[in-house]
Design a protein around this motif. Structure first.
Motif, PDB file in Angstrom:
ATOM      1  N   LYS A 131       4.797  -3.513  23.080  1.00 22.40           N
ATOM      2  CA  LYS A 131       3.567  -4.078  23.840  1.00 22.40           C
ATOM      3  C   LYS A 131       2.961  -5.084  22.519  1.00 22.40           C
ATOM      4  O   LYS A 131       3.429  -4.892  21.384  1.00 22.40           O
ATOM      5  CB  LYS A 131       2.336  -3.237  24.229  1.00 22.40           C
ATOM      6  N   ILE A 132       1.975  -5.813  23.036  1.00 23.51           N
ATOM      7  CA  ILE A 132       1.561  -6.975  22.080  1.00 23.51           C
ATOM      8  C   ILE A 132      -0.150  -6.790  21.835  1.00 23.51           C
ATOM      9  O   ILE A 132      -0.675  -6.460  22.859  1.00 23.51           O
ATOM     10  CB  ILE A 132       1.792  -8.386  22.726  1.00 23.51           C
ATOM     11  N   TYR A 133      -0.424  -6.611  20.695  1.00 25.97           N
ATOM     12  CA  TYR A 133      -1.808  -6.113  20.230  1.00 25.97           C
ATOM     13  C   TYR A 133      -2.423  -7.195  19.645  1.00 25.97           C
ATOM     14  O   TYR A 133      -1.738  -8.076  18.645  1.00 25.97           O
ATOM     15  CB  TYR A 133      -1.711  -4.952  19.472  1.00 25.97           C
ATOM     16  N   GLY A 193     -10.303 -20.718  22.329  1.00 27.65           N
ATOM     17  CA  GLY A 193     -10.354 -19.878  21.248  1.00 27.65           C
ATOM     18  C   GLY A 193      -9.168 -19.652  20.551  1.00 27.65           C
ATOM     19  O   GLY A 193      -8.060 -20.149  20.858  1.00 27.65           O
ATOM     20  N   ILE A 194      -9.184 -19.199  19.131  1.00 24.77           N
ATOM     21  CA  ILE A 194      -8.027 -18.896  18.202  1.00 24.77           C
ATOM     22  C   ILE A 194      -8.178 -17.542  17.937  1.00 24.77           C
ATOM     23  O   ILE A 194      -9.109 -17.090  17.360  1.00 24.77           O
ATOM     24  CB  ILE A 194      -8.179 -19.877  17.022  1.00 24.77           C
ATOM     25  N   ILE A 195      -6.672 -16.805  18.321  1.00 28.62           N
ATOM     26  CA  ILE A 195      -6.828 -15.336  17.774  1.00 28.62           C
ATOM     27  C   ILE A 195      -6.192 -15.331  16.398  1.00 28.62           C
ATOM     28  O   ILE A 195      -5.164 -15.934  15.865  1.00 28.62           O
ATOM     29  CB  ILE A 195      -5.871 -14.684  18.887  1.00 28.62           C
ATOM     30  N   ASP A 196      -6.875 -14.381  15.643  1.00 28.09           N
ATOM     31  CA  ASP A 196      -6.505 -14.513  14.258  1.00 28.09           C
ATOM     32  C   ASP A 196      -5.071 -13.695  14.122  1.00 28.09           C
ATOM     33  O   ASP A 196      -4.310 -14.066  13.415  1.00 28.09           O
ATOM     34  CB  ASP A 196      -7.646 -13.320  13.558  1.00 28.09           C
ATOM     35  N   GLY A 197      -4.779 -12.676  14.988  1.00 21.66           N
ATOM     36  CA  GLY A 197      -3.493 -11.957  14.743  1.00 21.66           C
ATOM     37  C   GLY A 197      -3.083 -11.187  16.026  1.00 21.66           C
ATOM     38  O   GLY A 197      -3.699 -10.754  16.656  1.00 21.66           O
ATOM     39  N   VAL A 198      -1.673 -11.738  16.321  1.00 23.62           N
ATOM     40  CA  VAL A 198      -1.110 -11.315  17.646  1.00 23.62           C
ATOM     41  C   VAL A 198       0.338 -10.430  16.924  1.00 23.62           C
ATOM     42  O   VAL A 198       0.924 -11.182  16.147  1.00 23.62           O
ATOM     43  CB  VAL A 198      -0.825 -12.497  18.524  1.00 23.62           C
ATOM     44  N   SER A 199       0.509  -9.317  17.359  1.00 25.19           N
ATOM     45  CA  SER A 199       1.438  -8.597  16.825  1.00 25.19           C
ATOM     46  C   SER A 199       1.816  -7.645  17.693  1.00 25.19           C
ATOM     47  O   SER A 199       1.378  -7.056  18.655  1.00 25.19           O
ATOM     48  CB  SER A 199       1.014  -7.711  15.520  1.00 25.19           C
ATOM     49  N   ARG A 223       7.949 -13.791  18.299  1.00 22.33           N
ATOM     50  CA  ARG A 223       9.166 -13.034  18.675  1.00 22.33           C
ATOM     51  C   ARG A 223      10.165 -12.906  17.600  1.00 22.33           C
ATOM     52  O   ARG A 223      10.865 -11.831  17.524  1.00 22.33           O
ATOM     53  CB  ARG A 223       9.815 -13.807  20.014  1.00 22.33           C
ATOM     54  N   GLU A 224      10.162 -13.678  16.705  1.00 25.05           N
ATOM     55  CA  GLU A 224      11.174 -13.423  15.579  1.00 25.05           C
ATOM     56  C   GLU A 224      10.658 -12.490  14.623  1.00 25.05           C
ATOM     57  O   GLU A 224      11.351 -11.641  13.934  1.00 25.05           O
ATOM     58  CB  GLU A 224      11.519 -14.829  15.062  1.00 25.05           C
ATOM     59  N   MET A 225       9.392 -12.644  14.249  1.00 30.05           N
ATOM     60  CA  MET A 225       8.870 -11.837  13.033  1.00 30.05           C
ATOM     61  C   MET A 225       7.929 -10.718  13.492  1.00 30.05           C
ATOM     62  O   MET A 225       7.529  -9.966  12.809  1.00 30.05           O
ATOM     63  CB  MET A 225       8.016 -12.868  12.161  1.00 30.05           C
ATOM     64  N   GLY A 226       7.816 -10.647  14.686  1.00 30.32           N
ATOM     65  CA  GLY A 226       6.920  -9.536  15.205  1.00 30.32           C
ATOM     66  C   GLY A 226       5.285  -9.856  14.848  1.00 30.32           C
ATOM     67  O   GLY A 226       4.419  -8.967  15.262  1.00 30.32           O
ATOM     68  N   LEU A 227       5.037 -10.970  14.323  1.00 29.48           N
ATOM     69  CA  LEU A 227       3.664 -11.231  14.010  1.00 29.48           C
ATOM     70  C   LEU A 227       3.353 -12.596  13.905  1.00 29.48           C
ATOM     71  O   LEU A 227       4.161 -13.539  13.548  1.00 29.48           O
ATOM     72  CB  LEU A 227       3.254 -10.702  12.539  1.00 29.48           C
ATOM     73  N   THR A 228       2.157 -13.097  14.435  1.00 29.46           N
ATOM     74  CA  THR A 228       1.753 -14.490  14.298  1.00 29.46           C
ATOM     75  C   THR A 228       0.278 -14.652  14.077  1.00 29.46           C
ATOM     76  O   THR A 228      -0.327 -13.690  14.507  1.00 29.46           O
ATOM     77  CB  THR A 228       2.138 -15.398  15.471  1.00 29.46           C
ATOM     78  N   ARG A 229      -0.081 -15.704  13.654  1.00 24.97           N
ATOM     79  CA  ARG A 229      -1.542 -15.702  13.324  1.00 24.97           C
ATOM     80  C   ARG A 229      -1.907 -17.395  13.876  1.00 24.97           C
ATOM     81  O   ARG A 229      -1.247 -18.178  13.993  1.00 24.97           O
ATOM     82  CB  ARG A 229      -1.803 -15.682  11.985  1.00 24.97           C
ATOM     83  N   GLU A 288      -2.917 -16.897   7.030  1.00 23.75           N
ATOM     84  CA  GLU A 288      -2.006 -17.694   7.946  1.00 23.75           C
ATOM     85  C   GLU A 288      -0.686 -18.407   7.029  1.00 23.75           C
ATOM     86  O   GLU A 288       0.417 -18.410   7.581  1.00 23.75           O
ATOM     87  CB  GLU A 288      -2.874 -18.846   8.277  1.00 23.75           C
ATOM     88  N   ASP A 289      -1.064 -18.428   5.851  1.00 23.28           N
ATOM     89  CA  ASP A 289       0.152 -19.009   5.127  1.00 23.28           C
ATOM     90  C   ASP A 289       1.260 -18.040   4.859  1.00 23.28           C
ATOM     91  O   ASP A 289       2.253 -18.381   4.430  1.00 23.28           O
ATOM     92  CB  ASP A 289      -0.387 -19.678   3.667  1.00 23.28           C
ATOM     93  N   GLU A 290       0.901 -16.741   5.082  1.00 26.78           N
ATOM     94  CA  GLU A 290       1.884 -15.789   4.925  1.00 26.78           C
ATOM     95  C   GLU A 290       2.836 -15.479   6.006  1.00 26.78           C
ATOM     96  O   GLU A 290       4.158 -15.072   5.995  1.00 26.78           O
ATOM     97  CB  GLU A 290       1.183 -14.204   4.872  1.00 26.78           C
ATOM     98  N   VAL A 291       2.404 -16.257   7.099  1.00 27.78           N
ATOM     99  CA  VAL A 291       3.315 -16.492   8.403  1.00 27.78           C
ATOM    100  C   VAL A 291       3.955 -17.771   8.610  1.00 27.78           C
ATOM    101  O   VAL A 291       5.020 -17.995   9.037  1.00 27.78           O
ATOM    102  CB  VAL A 291       2.590 -15.797   9.486  1.00 27.78           C
ATOM    103  N   HIS A 292       2.986 -19.019   8.456  1.00 26.41           N
ATOM    104  CA  HIS A 292       3.490 -20.282   8.845  1.00 26.41           C
ATOM    105  C   HIS A 292       3.330 -21.161   7.670  1.00 26.41           C
ATOM    106  O   HIS A 292       2.763 -20.658   6.554  1.00 26.41           O
ATOM    107  CB  HIS A 292       2.282 -20.833   9.813  1.00 26.41           C
ATOM    108  N   THR A 293       4.240 -22.177   7.916  1.00 25.74           N
ATOM    109  CA  THR A 293       3.910 -23.134   6.749  1.00 25.74           C
ATOM    110  C   THR A 293       3.510 -24.599   7.420  1.00 25.74           C
ATOM    111  O   THR A 293       3.883 -24.945   8.527  1.00 25.74           O
ATOM    112  CB  THR A 293       5.539 -23.571   6.351  1.00 25.74           C
ATOM    113  N   THR A 294       2.414 -24.925   6.639  1.00 25.32           N
ATOM    114  CA  THR A 294       1.674 -26.089   7.260  1.00 25.32           C
ATOM    115  C   THR A 294       2.434 -27.206   6.776  1.00 25.32           C
ATOM    116  O   THR A 294       2.820 -27.569   5.596  1.00 25.32           O
ATOM    117  CB  THR A 294       0.412 -26.138   6.506  1.00 25.32           C
ATOM    118  N   VAL A 295       2.667 -28.325   7.890  1.00 25.91           N
ATOM    119  CA  VAL A 295       3.219 -29.610   7.715  1.00 25.91           C
ATOM    120  C   VAL A 295       2.247 -30.566   8.231  1.00 25.91           C
ATOM    121  O   VAL A 295       1.723 -30.343   9.113  1.00 25.91           O
ATOM    122  CB  VAL A 295       4.378 -29.470   8.572  1.00 25.91           C
ATOM    123  N   LYS A 296       1.974 -31.512   7.523  1.00 29.11           N
ATOM    124  CA  LYS A 296       1.179 -32.660   7.888  1.00 29.11           C
ATOM    125  C   LYS A 296       1.575 -33.333   8.962  1.00 29.11           C
ATOM    126  O   LYS A 296       2.965 -33.871   8.792  1.00 29.11           O
ATOM    127  CB  LYS A 296       0.993 -33.401   6.634  1.00 29.11           C
TER     128      LYS A 296
END
Length: 522
Positions: free
Chosen positions: A300-302, A250-256, A229-235, A196-204
């Protein structure tokens, strides 16, 4: 302390000891002197159950008075209560002998806990112990996933694909109905956090209300869709859906946007065009005006799910089954959100949230520092409106300070969520691909060790849910695993007292005895 064996440290001479012995023999029935008068406040303090006139000292540690439970103490009398009525032997409970190492052990009082123990025993009858029937006839859905408890989760629904009985034991025997955290699970969490840290930055973000908490979840959804939409991948994209009119989360691990296996998807498409894996619908009898790719252009989105393992052995079908159910649920829920079928107001009601309750100022300020769009643009001109020129100073002040907040409540935030969903899935559920992937990585370093691709199948998911939800609704009891999947019991923490396993052992023993008897007759 003086060098003496005397408890009080007095050192008597031989003559003094003889005089004391003679005095005691001359007055064998001498009445005991009454104790000196005590302060009423001290008497009240000493009347607390469990307090002795002398604190028990062991080394340098002084035992503090303990607060005993009030249950079962109605008839008990403390050692130093105001009531000085002498107790007879018949009135005293059978107590163990007092240790000689404790000074004034005769003052130690043991409360009567029979009443408290009887209450605990009555409560234990409502818990699920091996070999004991529960008195709670509510369904698992009513007991564990009805308001105000949290709603169903994807983990709740795919647990039955591994072992229903194990999950029933987890809900009824473990604190909070959650699995015991193991070292392997903690290591797997670290792997997911690294991805997740490879895609998002955690902010408190500081939260002061339930509405703040759910507002943060919606903002995370918005940010996740934008990242896709911007990076082609989210987690870690959160989704909601309805199963049998019950909210599921639920929470999806990866959407790309990346197709993990184009050749496999093309093979599935060709098989579908030949009539395999396809159910006829009304639209099949009318020729399309143009190919589906032309109707819904764009990538498509997978969906993918990441599983961590400590073994390099191949993944069996039994191990893969829960992951398949999990991804099928994710795909169904995200498809419903993409098509606009999810009623977010129902979601808010299920969580007991007020859609019109304003967010806290702290939450708005912190979100505003991350998303400038939370504020309206300030007016470019500071000239007063002629219509309000003759107004009072108070009204003039309010007119020059317009409300610049766009999203101060959950209701105001929902349109933004729907706009982001529409922008991410321009063709609704048709924007999603029809292939799912389970990716296995090693929990030590995160390297990929295996992967499985499979098609989306609504029929397979419906068949599974129709059987599994019957247990959640209380229409049947939980089932254990088949004998072919008994290997699952090796890692189960309930294996020692599992009623299903005991029943299977008894059944095998009965069949073996029948075979032996048949051989003897022959």
């Amino acid at each position: 302390m003086p060098d003496s064996d005397s408890e009080f440290g007095y050192d008597f001479s031989v003559e003094e000891e003889e005089l004391l012995a003679q005095f005691a023999s001359d007055h064998p029935t001498a009445p005991r002197q009454p104790p000196p008068p005590r302060d009423s406040k001290l008497a009240a303090i000493d009347s607390v159950p469990g307090r002795s006139e002398h604190n028990v000292v062991s080394g340098d540690v002084t035992a503090e008075p303990r607060h005993l439970p009030a249950l079962g103490l109605e008839d008990a009398k403390p050692a130093h209560s105001v009531d000085r009525t002498p107790a007879t032997v018949a009135d005293m409970p059978d107590l163990p002998p007092a240790p000689s190492a404790i000074p004034h052990a005769k003052d130690v009082w043991y409360p009567d806990l029979r009443g408290a123990l009887s209450v605990l025993e009555a409560d234990s009858r409502h818990t699920d112990k091996p070999g004991r029937d529960t008195l709670d006839d509510r369904s698992p859905l009513q007991r564990f996933r009805s308001y105000p408890r949290k709603p169903l989760s994807v983990s709740d629904l795919n647990a039955g694909a591994w072992c229903e009985l194990q999950y029933w034991y987890t809900l009824t025997r473990l604190p909070g109905g959650r699995r015991t955290r193991t070292a392997a699970m903690r290591q797997g969490t670290k792997v997911h956090q690294k991805l997740e840290d490879e895609v998002h930055t955690t902010v408190k973000i500081d939260l002061t209300s339930k509405e703040d908490g759910f507002g943060l979840r919606l903002w995370n959804l918005v940010q996740g869709l934008r990242t896709l939409r911007e990076m082609g991948l989210t987690r870690e994209l959160e989704v909601w859906g309805m199963i049998d009119n019950n909210l599921v989360n639920g929470i999806i691990d990866g959407v790309s946007y990346e197709n993990p296996n184009p050749e496999f998807e093309e093979e599935l498409s060709s098989q579908e065009s030949q009539g395999k894996y396809h159910q006829a619908s009304l639209t099949d009898y009318f020729p399309p005006t143009q190919p589906e790719q032309a109707q819904h252009p764009g990538p498509k989105i997978y969906l993918t799910d990441v599983k961590t393992r400590g073994s390099l052995a191949p993944v069996s079908k039994a191990q893969l089954r829960p992951a398949k159910i999990q991804l099928l649920l994710y795909h169904r829920f995200l498809s419903g959100m993409a098509a606009g079928r999810l009623d977010f107001l129902k979601v808010l009601r299920r969580y007991g949230l007020d859609p019109d309750e304003p967010f806290s100022d702290t939450f708005i300020a912190q979100i505003g520092s991350l998303h400038d769009e939370i504020f309206f643009d300030a007016p470019s001109s500071s000239e007063p409106d002629p219509a309000t020129a003759d107004s009072t100073p108070e009204s003039s002040a309010s007119a020059t300070e317009p409300d610049l907040l766009k999203y101060r409540t959950l209701r105001e935030l929902l349109p933004l969520v729907q706009e982001e969903l529409a922008a991410t899935f321009p063709h609704g559920e048709k924007s999603l691909g029809h292939m799912l992937r389970v990716q296995y990585v090693h929990r030590s370093d995160g390297r990929e060790i295996d992967q499985h691709d499979f098609p989306v199948s609504s029929q397979a998911l419906d068949l599974y849910l129709s059987k599994y939800m019957a247990w959640w609704r209380g229409e049947r009891k939980a089932s254990g695993v088949d004998i072919e999947e008994a290997f699952k019991c090796q890692t189960c923490e309930f294996v020692s007292d599992c009623s299903w396993r005991q029943g299977m052992d008894d059944e095998r023993l009965r069949k073996a005895q029948q075979r032996v008897q048949a051989m003897r007759r022959d």
